[in-house]
Design an enzyme around this catalytic site. Structure first.
Site, PDB file in Angstrom:
ATOM      1  N   PHE A   1       0.866  -1.114  -0.023  1.00  0.00           N
ATOM      2  CA  PHE A   1       0.020  -0.147   0.054  1.00  0.00           C
ATOM      3  C   PHE A   1       0.807   1.343  -0.031  1.00  0.00           C
ATOM      4  O   PHE A   1       1.586   1.506   0.810  1.00  0.00           O
ATOM      5  CB  PHE A   1      -0.941   0.097   1.265  1.00  0.00           C
TER       6      PHE A   1
ATOM      7  N   ASP B   1       9.220   2.829   2.045  1.00  0.00           N
ATOM      8  CA  ASP B   1       7.992   3.789   2.279  1.00  0.00           C
ATOM      9  C   ASP B   1       7.762   3.366   3.872  1.00  0.00           C
ATOM     10  O   ASP B   1       7.050   2.640   4.230  1.00  0.00           O
ATOM     11  CB  ASP B   1       6.863   3.286   1.324  1.00  0.00           C
TER      12      ASP B   1
ATOM     13  N   LYS C   1       2.114  10.730   7.366  1.00  0.00           N
ATOM     14  CA  LYS C   1       1.527  10.439   8.636  1.00  0.00           C
ATOM     15  C   LYS C   1       1.688  11.319   9.997  1.00  0.00           C
ATOM     16  O   LYS C   1       1.781  12.658  10.108  1.00  0.00           O
ATOM     17  CB  LYS C   1       1.282   9.124   8.844  1.00  0.00           C
TER      18      LYS C   1
HETATM   19  C1  LIG Z   1      -0.939   5.808   4.394  1.00  0.00           C
HETATM   20  C2  LIG Z   1      -0.061   5.392   3.517  1.00  0.00           C
HETATM   21  C3  LIG Z   1       0.281   6.007   2.567  1.00  0.00           C
HETATM   22  C4  LIG Z   1      -0.508   7.003   1.827  1.00  0.00           C
HETATM   23  O1  LIG Z   1      -0.510   8.254   2.365  1.00  0.00           O
HETATM   24  P1  LIG Z   1      -1.550   9.326   1.981  1.00  0.00           P
HETATM   25  O2  LIG Z   1      -1.391  10.235   3.198  1.00  0.00           O
HETATM   26  O3  LIG Z   1      -3.031   8.595   2.750  1.00  0.00           O
HETATM   27  O4  LIG Z   1      -1.678   9.673   0.896  1.00  0.00           O
HETATM   28  C5  LIG Z   1       1.303   5.422   1.641  1.00  0.00           C
HETATM   29  N1  LIG Z   1       2.233   4.509   2.143  1.00  0.00           N
HETATM   30  C6  LIG Z   1       1.948   3.999   3.354  1.00  0.00           C
HETATM   31  C7  LIG Z   1       2.656   2.904   3.655  1.00  0.00           C
HETATM   32  C8  LIG Z   1       0.858   4.331   3.940  1.00  0.00           C
HETATM   33  O5  LIG Z   1       0.601   3.585   5.189  1.00  0.00           O
END
Ligand SMILES: *Cc1c(COP(=O)(O)O)cnc(C)c1O
Length: 400
Positions: A138, A223, A252
Site C-alpha cells: 500500500f 515507504d 502521517k
Molecule cells: C497511508 C500510507 C500511504 C498514503 O498516505 P496518504 O497520506 O493517505 O496519501 C502511503 N504508504 C503507506 C505505507 C501508508 O501507510
C-alpha cells in the site's frame, strides 16, 4: 448522531464506510462522540496521530506559527523550512529532503526521483526505466501509485495504468534478485506492510535487499509513512535491520496529528536530479508545516516516544498472547504496530471492531481478517490494560 451521518451520506462521496460513530472532540489517547461517550483510540488515524490528539506542545506551535507566517508558497524562502529539513535529515541519516503534503504525493515524488536518477545518473535509455514493488503493497491512492497496487478493489475501473512497473513477492529477497533488469531504477517497499495486514518480512530481508540493490546499482526506497517515526519501536522500521535506504518516505505522524506533512528524503546524488521547476507543490513545505514538522520530530525525541512504543508494544502483545480465544489465529507486531488475525470461519475483523467500539475501544480492520492496533505512542500501561480487558470481553462475546 444520525443527523450527522445522514448529512455526510447525502452530500459526500461514499468512498468510505465509517463505523457508526460521530466524533466531536479528542485529547491524548481519547476521543469523544457527540453524545459525550469517551473512547480509547487504538488506531490513531492510521498512525497520523502518533503524538496523541491535540498534543499541547504541537498545538502551541500551530497557534503561534499560524498567526505569524503560514503559506507563502515556495516562490519565496521562509525562515523555518531549512531547520525542519535539517532536523529530518539528521534524525533519519539522509542528506536531502523534499516536502510534500500527503503520503501519496511523497511516494509520487520518490517515483519521479527514481526515474530522473535512472536516466541522468544510471544511464537507462529514455522511457525505459522500471520500478519494482511488492505484492500486497500500500503506497497510496493516486494513479501512478495504484499502478503498483495488487489490490483489485483499489484498481478496479481506474485503468489504463502506467508502464514501467513490475511486482514481486514481499519478503523474498531472491524474487528481487531475479526481477532486476538492466533498466531497473528502483525497488520500493514497506519495511512492514501495514494496510496489507501488518505483514512482517523475515529477519534480515531489508538488509539483503539493500545489499542486492547496492550490487545491482538500483535505488532502494523505503515507504515508512506508516512504520516510521517510532511506530515499530525504532525511529525507523529499517533500524531493526540496521539498514539505510537510498530514498525514504515519511508522512502521517510527521504532521503531529494536526496537519498533512510528508517528505521524500534521499542521498544528494538522487535529489540533485531535480532542477528548479521539475517538481513542486503549492502547500508543500509551507511555514506552518515546517514549524509543525520540526516540533513533531523534536517531541518524539524529547518525550522518548520510540522507547515508549517499544515498551508498551511488548506489554500489549504479551497481553494479547495471554488472551485465550479461538477467534484469534495469529498475533504479530513490532512496537505499537500490531495485527490480530481473526479466524474467518468464526468472525470478521469488522465485527470485532464494531463490538470493541461498544466497549469503548476504537480500532480498524484491514482486509476482512486483521484487526489493527496502532494507538498513539504516548499511551500508558493503564490504557493498554483497559484495551486488553475490552478485547478479551469482545472476543468472548463473539464466541457466543
Ligand atoms: C497511508 C500510507 C500511504 C498514503 O498516505 P496518504 O497520506 O493517505 O496519501 C502511503 N504508504 C503507506 C505505507 C501508508 O501507510
Amino acid at each position: 448522531m444520525n443527523q450527522y451521518i445522514e448529512l455526510e451520506n447525502r452530500f459526500g462521496a461514499h468512498n468510505y464506510k465509517p463505523l457508526p460513530l460521530v466524533l466531536s472532540r479528542a485529547k491524548g489517547c481519547h476521543v469523544w462522540d457527540t453524545d459525550g461517550n469517551r473512547y480509547l483510540d487504538m488506531m490513531s488515524a492510521y498512525s497520523a496521530v502518533s503524538h496523541g490528539h491535540a498534543h499541547p506542545r504541537i498545538l502551541k506551535v500551530v497557534q503561534k506559527q499560524a498567526a505569524q507566517l503560514s503559506v507563502v508558497s515556495r516562490a519565496f524562502y521562509s525562515d523555518n523550512l531549512g531547520a525542519f529539513l535539517q532536523k529530518a535529515c539528521e534524525v533519519t541519516g539522509m542528506e536531502r529532503a523534499l516536502p510534500m503534503n500527503s503520503g501519496a504525493e511523497a511516494v509520487e515524488t520518490s517515483l519521479k526521483a527514481a526515474r530522473k536518477w535512472a536516466y541522468q545518473v544510471k544511464g537507462v535509455a529514455p522511457d525505459k526505466a522500471e520500478i519494482i514493488s511488492c505484492h500486497g503493497n500500500f503506497h497510496g491512492r493516486t494513479l501512478a501509485v495504484l499502478t503498483m497496487s495488487t489490490e483489485e478493489q483499489y484498481r478496479a475501473d481506474y485503468g489504463p495504468f502506467l508502464p514501467g512497473f513490475r511486482n514481486i513477492e514481499f519478503g523474498d529477497a531472491d524474487a528481487l534478485r531475479s526481477a532486476i533488469r538492466p533498466n531497473t531504477a528502483a525497488f520500493i517497499v514497506e519495511p512492514i506492510q501495514g494496510e496489507g495486514g501488518i505483514i512482517i518480512p523475515p529477519d534480515g530481508y531489508l538488509a539483503e535487499c539493500a545489499e542486492i540493490c547496492r550490487q545491482q546499482n538500483i535505488l532502494l526506497i523505503f515507504d515508512e509513512i506508516q512504520t516510521g517515526l517510532g511506530r515499530t519501536g525504532q525511529l525507523l522500521a529499517c533500524d531493526h535491520d540496521d539498514v539505510r535506504p537510498d530514498g525514504l518516505i515519511l508522512g502521517k505522524a510527521l504532521g503531529g496529528g494536526l496537519y498533512p506533512i510528508s517528505l521524500f528524503l534521499s542521498r544528494s546524488e538522487i535529489m540533485d536530479c531535480f532542477k528548479p521547476g521539475d517538481h513542486g507543490s503549492t502547500f508543500g513545505g509551507n511555514a506552518l508545516a515546517a514549524a509543525i514538522g520540526l516540533e513533531a520530530l523534536t517531541v518524539i525525541e524529547e518525550e522518548e516516544l520510540v522507547e515508549n512504543s517499544r515498551r508498551m508494544g511488548e506489554h500489549f502483545i504479551n497481553g494479547l498472547r495471554g488472551i485465550n480465544s479461538s477467534l484469534i489465529s495469529d498475533i504479530r507486531g513490532k512496537g505499537l504496530f500490531i495485527g490480530v488475525e481473526i479466524d474467518p470461519a468464526k468472525a470478521t475483523a469488522r465485527s470485532v471492531c464494531e463490538q470493541l467500539m461498544k466497549h469503548g475501544v476504537l480500532s480498524k480492520e484491514t482486509h476482512e481478517t486483521v484487526v489493527r492496533f496502532a494507538p498513539p505512542l504516548i499511551i500508558s500501561k493503564e490504557d493498554i490494560d483497559q484495551a486488553l480487558d475490552a478485547i478479551e470481553t469482545t472476543l468472548s462475546e463473539l464466541t457466543g
